[in-house]
Scaffold this active site. Structure first.
Site, short mmCIF file in Angstrom:
data_model
loop_
_atom_site.label_atom_id
_atom_site.label_comp_id
_atom_site.label_asym_id
_atom_site.label_seq_id
_atom_site.Cartn_x
_atom_site.Cartn_y
_atom_site.Cartn_z
N LYS A 185 0.77 -1.11 0.08
CA LYS A 185 -0.21 0.14 -0.03
C LYS A 185 0.87 1.22 -0.04
CE LYS A 185 -1.32 2.92 2.85
NZ LYS A 185 -1.54 3.98 1.64
N GLU A 259 9.13 0.86 11.01
CA GLU A 259 10.34 1.60 10.40
C GLU A 259 9.91 3.28 10.33
OE1 GLU A 259 13.40 -1.38 9.24
OE2 GLU A 259 13.47 0.87 9.37
N CYS A 294 14.07 10.05 6.21
CA CYS A 294 13.96 9.47 7.72
C CYS A 294 15.33 9.51 8.27
CB CYS A 294 13.33 8.27 7.87
SG CYS A 294 14.43 7.03 6.41
N GLU A 395 10.34 15.77 14.29
CA GLU A 395 10.98 15.63 12.96
C GLU A 395 10.28 16.66 11.87
OE1 GLU A 395 9.61 11.96 10.82
OE2 GLU A 395 11.62 11.39 10.28
O1 TXE Z 1 4.22 9.23 6.83
P1 TXE Z 1 2.73 8.57 7.24
P2 TXE Z 1 4.50 9.89 5.29
C1 TXE Z 1 8.81 8.07 7.91
C2 TXE Z 1 9.58 9.72 7.96
C3 TXE Z 1 8.45 10.27 8.24
C4 TXE Z 1 7.31 9.78 7.51
C5 TXE Z 1 6.96 10.50 6.13
O2 TXE Z 1 10.52 9.90 8.87
O3 TXE Z 1 8.09 10.36 9.52
O4 TXE Z 1 7.68 8.23 7.34
O5 TXE Z 1 6.17 9.61 5.42
C6 TXE Z 1 -0.19 5.33 5.69
N1 TXE Z 1 -3.42 3.29 8.97
N2 TXE Z 1 9.87 7.24 7.05
O6 TXE Z 1 4.10 11.37 5.47
O7 TXE Z 1 1.66 9.90 7.20
C7 TXE Z 1 -0.06 6.34 4.61
O8 TXE Z 1 -1.03 6.56 3.56
C8 TXE Z 1 -2.94 2.65 7.94
C9 TXE Z 1 10.77 6.41 8.04
O9 TXE Z 1 4.05 9.06 4.09
O10 TXE Z 1 2.93 7.97 8.38
C10 TXE Z 1 1.20 6.02 4.03
O11 TXE Z 1 1.22 5.11 2.72
N3 TXE Z 1 -2.18 3.47 7.12
C11 TXE Z 1 11.46 5.47 7.17
C12 TXE Z 1 1.95 5.63 5.15
O12 TXE Z 1 0.90 5.15 6.23
C13 TXE Z 1 -1.89 4.60 7.32
C14 TXE Z 1 11.80 6.11 5.87
C15 TXE Z 1 2.80 6.66 5.79
O13 TXE Z 1 2.23 7.77 6.09
C16 TXE Z 1 -2.60 5.55 8.32
C17 TXE Z 1 10.87 6.79 5.06
C18 TXE Z 1 -3.50 4.80 9.37
N4 TXE Z 1 -4.32 5.42 10.10
C19 TXE Z 1 10.08 7.67 5.93
N5 TXE Z 1 -2.31 6.99 8.27
C20 TXE Z 1 12.25 4.45 7.67
N6 TXE Z 1 12.60 4.64 9.04
O14 TXE Z 1 12.99 3.94 7.07
C21 TXE Z 1 -1.37 6.93 7.11
N7 TXE Z 1 -1.21 5.70 6.40
#
Ligand code: TXE
Length: 491
Positions: A185, A259, A294, A395
């Protein structure tokens, strides 16, 4: 964008339908989403969003495909994964261009994301026919006692927008190698390269339904997490979302690996190569993916004795950075991902100035001129930042970094560790003893010394503390997608 650039960019070929059980699915229950291209602020495609109906259909297809996948010989599965790696490599240009359309990562770095995925797929293909169990003596009756690793079955992989191709390597590859089927997803903000990857899986002959690609927003993600047919969730994203996912998964007690984010420190010591340290700090900080990583080195700790010399070099690198159209191969930094991200980042900057969390040295504004249509923010540096301020603890996920001074090594380590995160850390020193000493003192899952962040399939990547519990890469990354069984046959 000129027409030739547009055609080079393959903008007219972007995939928009969901990929479920080998079928392109439209008219989905999650509705449609007008994807905005961050460079122009204008739509570049209208995509399908997965909802409950599509998740349920994908789970059924995945269960069927997983039975077919695990019934194949390990050698056959290994060879199919090698074919998949070859096909991803052959399609690197299209995948890289789609990734630019996803979230405007620069074309200078986008092929690197694709080749990282390819390297993980190739690496985990190698594990398919080598992942062994063990047997141990347990009685004086020569009982047979086996310890085996089995796939979970159907794994839901939830990816962030900033690493759609990277997560395919880090998580989809080991999940397949461990014998699972996958429902991927991606965020609705980065659907194109994952959808293309799903097509490639079918083209190389993986069973239809083994890899399903369901772009959606939080609703589709929630539908996936709460589905009783999901055997494990692997989530990459922010901490707040992780908390929601763990709560959604709790009725079925579905296991969740995470992660998450970081607020990583970059320690610059007086014995560092300052020219190299300045370039690394620029790339690990504001320039790489416009700070939307990240692994971003968003807190730069500089030893007092070299502070002025470092800052002169560091600000010089930022000042010389080429910022603009990510399809231009010379562009080093593109826009941030959305209007919402722009507003969030600029409000963090304004608050930091208003509340004197540090001294704004450069940047802090949205870029104008011919970049005014896109979501471009200047590389932004605050100096003398209070490590307890929200600027240094939350962050930012944008081209904004905080610089702080230290005198003693122990002070630098204490500052670096004084955070709820622990994803990775950077260390600039030419003193070998210091490198070993400080690397072991830092509370983070990865420490890169005199080196940019470089996630390799041989090494586990993941966080300490609130940066998550999962590991991607290495044998740890394979075990993430296996469950352990003990079989004892009484003799
Ligand atoms: O995150 P979001 P984003 C982290 C990075 C930052 C974040 C940014 O540090 O904090 O990712 O990415 C889905 N139930 N990393 O803005 O909002 C949403 O649709 C189920 C760490 O995308 O958390 C998306 O597909 N799913 C990483 C995904 O979750 C839900 C490396 C992430 O969304 C949801 C890269 C819900 N309630 C980025 N809400 C590492 N550590 O390797 C949202 N989503």
């Amino acid at each position: 964008m000129t027409h030739s650039a547009k055609s080079e960019a393959l903008a007219d070929t972007l995939p928009t339908a969901l990929l479920i059980g080998g079928d392109q699915v439209t008219g989905s229950s999650g509705g449609r989403y007008e994807h905005i291209y961050p460079v122009t602020g204008q739509p570049n495609a209208t995509i399908e969003l997965a909802g409950d109906v599509e998740v349920d259909r994908a789970v059924k297809a995945a269960k069927e495909a997983q039975r077919e996948w695990i019934a194949m010989t390990p050698a056959r599965r290994r060879d199919l994964m090698i074919d998949l790696a070859d096909a991803v490599k052959a399609d690197v240009d299209r995948l890289a261009r789609y990734n630019v359309h996803d979230f405007a990562v620069t074309y200078m770095t986008s092929p690197g994301h694709v080749m990282l995925a390819e390297s993980f797929i190739r690496y985990y293909a190698g594990w398919v026919d080598k992942s062994t169990g063990s047997s141990t003596p347990v009685s004086d009756k020569f009982d047979v006692n086996l310890i085996e690793r089995e796939p979970y079955g159907v794994v839901g992989i939830i990816a962030p927008w900033n690493g759609s191709m990277v997560v395919i390597g880090l998580n989809v590859a080991p999940a397949l190698a461990a014998g699972n089927a996958v429902i991927l997803k991606p965020s609705e903000l980065s659907p194109f390269s994952p959808l293309r990857f799903g097509e490639i899986c079918l083209e190389v002959g993986l069973p239809a339904g083994l890899v399903n690609v369901l772009p959606s927003g939080p609703e589709g993600g929630e539908a996936l997490v709460r589905h009783p047919g999901i055997d494990k969730i692997h989530f990459t994203g922010g901490g707040d979302t992780a908390r929601k996912i763990i709560a959604t998964a709790s009725p079925n007690l579905t296991p969740v690996a995470t992660e998450l984010g970081g607020k990583s420190a970059n320690l610059v010591f007086d014995d560092a190569d300052l020219d190299q340290a300045a370039i690394l700090a620029a790339w690990q900080g504001p320039l790489g993916q416009s700070g939307q990583s990240c692994a971003c080195g968003s807190r730069i700790l500089v030893q007092n004795s070299v502070y002025d010399a470092f800052m002169e070099r560091f600000l010089g690198v930022l000042g010389a950075a080429t910022i603009g159209d990510p399809f231009d191969p010379s562009t080093m930094m593109g826009p941030v991902v959305s209007q919402a991200a722009t507003d969030r980042i600029l409000s963090i900057v304004d608050r930091a100035v208003d509340e004197k969390m540090g001294t704004l040295i450069t940047g802090g504004r949205r870029m104008g001129g011919d970049l005014s249509e896109g979501f471009f923010i200047e590389p932004t540096v605050f100096a003398d930042v209070d490590n307890r301020s929200s600027l240094a603890t939350v962050e930012t996920f944008g081209p904004v970094v905080s610089v702080m001074r230290f005198t003693e090594e122990s002070e630098a380590v204490a500052l670096a560790n004084d955070t709820t995160f622990g994803l990775n850390a950077f260390l600039q020193t030419t003193d070998l003893r210091r490198a070993h000493r400080v690397a072991r003192a830092l509370q983070s899952g990865s420490v890169w010394v005199n080196q940019n962040s470089d996630i390799q399939p041989q090494s586990p990547y993941g966080g300490y503390k609130q940066s998550g519990s999962g590991r991607a890469g290495g044998l740890e990354g394979l075990h993430e997608f296996q469950q352990v069984k003990n079989i004892r046959i009484g003799m």
